[in-house]
Design an enzyme around this catalytic site. Sequence first.
Site, PDB file in Angstrom:
ATOM      1  N   GLU A  82       0.767  -1.085   0.140  1.00  0.00           N
ATOM      2  CA  GLU A  82      -0.030   0.109  -0.106  1.00  0.00           C
ATOM      3  C   GLU A  82       0.841   1.338  -0.027  1.00  0.00           C
ATOM      4  OE1 GLU A  82      -3.285   0.189  -0.361  1.00  0.00           O
ATOM      5  OE2 GLU A  82      -3.433  -1.904  -0.692  1.00  0.00           O
ATOM      6  N   SER A 106     -51.120 -29.004  25.725  1.00  0.00           N
ATOM      7  CA  SER A 106     -50.984 -29.826  27.233  1.00  0.00           C
ATOM      8  C   SER A 106     -49.775 -29.697  27.791  1.00  0.00           C
ATOM      9  CB  SER A 106     -51.192 -31.589  26.628  1.00  0.00           C
ATOM     10  OG  SER A 106     -52.231 -31.663  25.876  1.00  0.00           O
TER      11      SER A 106
END
Lengths: 779, 209
Positions: free
Chosen positions: A194, A474
């Site tokens: 870079e 239930s």
Amino acid sequence: MMARHMALPARKSRLVIPRSFVYGAAAVVLVLGSIGLIVFSFYLVSLDKDIRTRFAGVRWALPAQVFAAPLELYAGLNLDAGDLKHELERLGYRDSGSLEGPGTFSLNRQGADIYVRAFHFWDGPRAESRISLKFDGAGVASVSDADSGESRDIVRMDPMLIGSIYPQQQGEDRVLVKLEEVPELLRDGLLAVEDRDFYDHFGISIRGVLRAMFVNLRAGHAVQGASTVTQQLVRNFFLTLDRTWTRKFNEMFMSILLERHYSKDDILEAYINEIYLGQDGNRAIHGFGLASWFYFNKPLGELRDHEVALLVGVVKGASYYNPRRNPVRAKDRRDLVLRVFKERGLIDEAEMRAAIERPLSVAGTKQGGVERYPAFVDLVKRQLRGQYKDSDLTDEGLRIFTTLDPRSQEALERNIAQGLAEIEKSRKLPAGTLESAGVVTSVGGGDVLGIVGGRDVRYSGFNRALDSRRSIGSLAKPFVYLTALEQGDRYNLHSMIDDEPIELRLPTKQIWSPMNYDRKLHGPQPLYMALAQSYNLPTVRLGLEVGEKAVANTLKQAGYTGNPALVPSMFLGAVDVAPVEVAQMYGTIAAGGFQSPLSAIREVTTKEGEPLNRYPIRVKQTLPEGPVYLVTWAMTQVMRLGTGRSAYGIVPDTMTLAGKSGTTDDLRDSWFSGFTGDRVAVVWVGRDDYKPMGLTGSSGALYIWSRLIRDLKAKPLDLIPPPDVEEQLADTVTGLKADEGCDSRLLIPYLRGYAPQSWAPCARAAESQPMQWLREIFE
Amino acid sequence: MRIGYKACFPARSALPAALAASLLLSACVTPTAQRTSSWPDNIGRTIPAPTAPGPGQNPTPGASTAHTPTPLYSPPVAVAPPPKVLPAYPKSADEISSQAVLSLMKQARSARAAGQYDQASGALERAQRIEPRNYFVWSALGRVYLDKKLYDNAESVAMKSNSLARGNVYVELENWKVIAAARQAQGDAIGALQAQVKVDEIQRDLAGG
């Protein structure tokens, strides 16, 4: 003299600029220039201020990091070599054949060596260490120090980073690293690619621009960027991405100013933490620290050459070179970077070749990053809400240590995903019809160990485990029976209850006439059998005898937070409850009547590791122990001979389980909830549009639940009666006291003092009873 | 509305169901005596079962044979106080805990001695997760929560330990002390006194036994 030339001058005077004008113009220029200079100075000063404010206190909003519960290694742990390998790989440890450094291990059937990473736990830092494990048939047989050979009682592995809490929109996420923690290859390699003149330029590099042009021309495509690292940092920090001259201009001056204020190392460190390196949904991955986890699931310090090269390559364009989406492009870029590394002498020829040979080795799925368990992190956020400001969570880098058990979570996810697909296939339902949610918690401590909010376990939207409140059917029954069993003088587990039609006139003048699921009548049932077979009519009968109010109270004592309508349909589960709350309620039964509020968090510390908050185990006895034991016993009968019995086709017989199925009207909801000695698990299956799907609790949720229990490696339920419970053999025909004379007898627990005292006719002991004497006369 | 509940005798129609159940159930018969715990099964040993008569054991047969036929479900009978013979309950955590848990309990002890209550409870909570039913761990947690002035929680945790201890007087003694102190600190003088009575009772039994 002047006057003499006054004749001509008429024409000339048009050519000659009057001096006053010159002065005037000069003044204007000067003033404008000065103004310009002043404006420029102001501009610079303001830029300077921006830079310093942004840079000074640094600087980043740090999202809170969320960690799973750590794996504890100790002799006796039920974990074999295969499981351990899986655990280590999930933590990003690498099987390297020998211990090369933190985060590596070597493993075979007999044992394993692990180089455990250093980690800062809530209760202090833990240094890295090398440990040795031996396995036997039951799991881990011993743990010792790999160097000294000394035995170690318990070793805490570093916990897995499972997510972070970042702002809802455009959330930036990062894991901060210090420059000295950055591997040399990454640092030098990054600059090689870079910004080669980084340590020489003053913020912008003319040479860099020229060389980039040259290199790129020669290569025929863009290899190097012309912006310096400083410029890129400025761009990331302050500026938008539009390519205008104003922006270029700003960028240039800001870069120069930045260089005047800060050292090269400061700038590089900021760059390494700031640069944008990927996207995970609406979370932006910033900095190499997080990118290392995001792409490779391990800390920066453990990256190998080819992994470093990939990250350096991604800088150029995180989306274009996304290794998950565009692997070929990303590999080309990585290999190019590797060549630059070699060219600059950072790696040698052989290393380069070896690295190029390697695959990308990116962790996780196409989408997947470290944001693995959205439903769980959602729960964590909700628990933190109200205790911390949103900005504390998104900005302060808090470390949140949670209760998530990756093993339980994984078992839950896998079984829900596979189970739904299998159920759909066997029932010939279109794929994708069913939805599901599930929760796994610990018994006694209230830890939430795993949670799934929907079929797509990575999707962070609607969290059914927390927000989908549906009828529990239930699943409510154990609370009806528990309410009855609390009245030891009226009921015991063998009390006979009629299974006869019931018609009730409701306050709305309607007639309510519930039916059994099979629409049949079965005659009077022992209480436990009515629960085991989930008969509706005996349940309603029992509920009416004890009253709606008492049952509602039991539901609340168990942890239900709603306000149930006091109507008889409540006995059959006409109460809307979210799966997580079902887990809370069943957890209270599992813990013998002691309720522990469910918690997803253990500790919170600052980013420096200072403890902020602990969440101790909380318990409160809310239901009486004896009756809870009795209903638990009845729930084991659900599993042995009732609606849950198919579970024993999956889990071994030795695994004592307690549970209950739940089905709602027209088969819209399929539930199963139950527990072992140390785990509570709840599974719901249904459709989001509330349409019937044709599954009962036993045919849908239980299918997933039983496989989940098998995979959790849970401990069996231990039925040791509490002091106020006594056990007695009962004749299953009469319910009376039995002995070996009775062919069909069952050991049943009773509240102490309430067991039947008379012998059943079949009992040997009964023969000496006066009854026998009487009988003999008649014979 | 016809709601009725028959105390015991199955009506004729129940017989087939009951018989079916009995067939299934006959396999469930287990001897009442040896009930060893499978906890903590991960450490390869089992908790020694109390050797004295356990709560689940039947009273001696014959005791009730002299009675005239009683109602099928007799009203609660005052239960004779259990014999004051102390069973061989584990006296310390060493007897029922794995090395890992003992090590964490030791850590907790030294942290507590240093006044680091968070560290102490943290270590004990780790131990609790490894052996969730280890009543010595719960008992020690109760003491640390008491130190931390989490009185309500200290009392509940001590109760939880009592519940898991299934009659182990050595642990119960410690727990009742914690409960008495927690209640005292919360201003519940009567409750504290009741807990203290339990402490005294157990101490007397221990001295006598």
